[in-house]
Design a protein around this motif. Structure first.
Motif, PDB file in Angstrom:
ATOM      1  N   ARG A 198       0.836  -1.206   0.000  1.00  0.00           N
ATOM      2  CA  ARG A 198       0.000   0.000   0.000  1.00  0.00           C
ATOM      3  C   ARG A 198       0.868   1.251   0.000  1.00  0.00           C
ATOM      4  NH1 ARG A 198      -2.339   3.662   3.087  1.00  0.00           N
ATOM      5  NH2 ARG A 198      -1.457   3.036   5.077  1.00  0.00           N
ATOM      6  N   GLN A 199       1.911   1.242   0.796  1.00  0.00           N
ATOM      7  CA  GLN A 199       2.797   2.410   0.867  1.00  0.00           C
ATOM      8  C   GLN A 199       3.598   2.582  -0.426  1.00  0.00           C
ATOM      9  OE1 GLN A 199       2.846   4.778   3.111  1.00  0.00           O
ATOM     10  NE2 GLN A 199       1.327   3.762   4.376  1.00  0.00           N
ATOM     11  N   HIS A 218       2.026   8.007 -10.252  1.00  0.00           N
ATOM     12  CA  HIS A 218       0.957   7.348 -10.998  1.00  0.00           C
ATOM     13  C   HIS A 218       1.023   7.798 -12.450  1.00  0.00           C
ATOM     14  CE1 HIS A 218      -0.270   7.051  -6.862  1.00  0.00           C
ATOM     15  NE2 HIS A 218      -1.112   6.101  -7.208  1.00  0.00           N
ATOM     16  N   LYS A 222       2.654   1.718  -3.436  1.00  0.00           N
ATOM     17  CA  LYS A 222       1.705   2.257  -4.424  1.00  0.00           C
ATOM     18  C   LYS A 222       1.431   3.734  -4.154  1.00  0.00           C
ATOM     19  CE  LYS A 222      -0.582  -2.109  -5.377  1.00  0.00           C
ATOM     20  NZ  LYS A 222      -1.792  -2.913  -5.210  1.00  0.00           N
ATOM     21  N   ARG A 223       1.383   4.117  -2.879  1.00  0.00           N
ATOM     22  CA  ARG A 223       1.100   5.509  -2.517  1.00  0.00           C
ATOM     23  C   ARG A 223       2.239   6.448  -2.934  1.00  0.00           C
ATOM     24  NH1 ARG A 223       2.355   8.999   1.344  1.00  0.00           N
ATOM     25  NH2 ARG A 223       3.615   7.524   2.519  1.00  0.00           N
ATOM     26  N   VAL A 224       3.472   6.019  -2.784  1.00  0.00           N
ATOM     27  CA  VAL A 224       4.592   6.940  -3.033  1.00  0.00           C
ATOM     28  C   VAL A 224       5.097   6.924  -4.461  1.00  0.00           C
ATOM     29  CG1 VAL A 224       5.325   6.869  -0.622  1.00  0.00           C
ATOM     30  CG2 VAL A 224       6.454   5.370  -2.288  1.00  0.00           C
TER      31      VAL A 224
END
Length: 72
Positions: A63-64, A71, A66-68
């Protein structure tokens, strides 16, 4: 890492290097639950995108990441 705070030193070096300054860093550490917790600086800015305490569940690490990551 060779020393307790080496990860902080490396993250600072990455932040200061122009070609790496925008590289997101996810710091995974067990210092918070160790006898060295008092050595960890709390009064200065740490150049990390996420700070995770070991053990880290795989889902949280993903999750982290993908967050950082940027995109597209």
């Amino acid at each position: 890492m060779d020393s307790v705070l080496e990860g902080l030193s490396v993250s600072q070096q990455i932040h200061e290097a122009a070609e790496l300054a925008k590289t997101p860093i996810i710091m995974v550490t067990s210092i918070a639950s160790s006898e060295y917790a008092a050595l960890f600086p709390t009064d200065e800015y740490i150049h990390v995108a996420a700070f995770l305490s070991k053990p880290v569940p795989a889902e949280e690490l993903l999750r982290q990441v993908k967050r950082v990551l940027p995109h597209k």
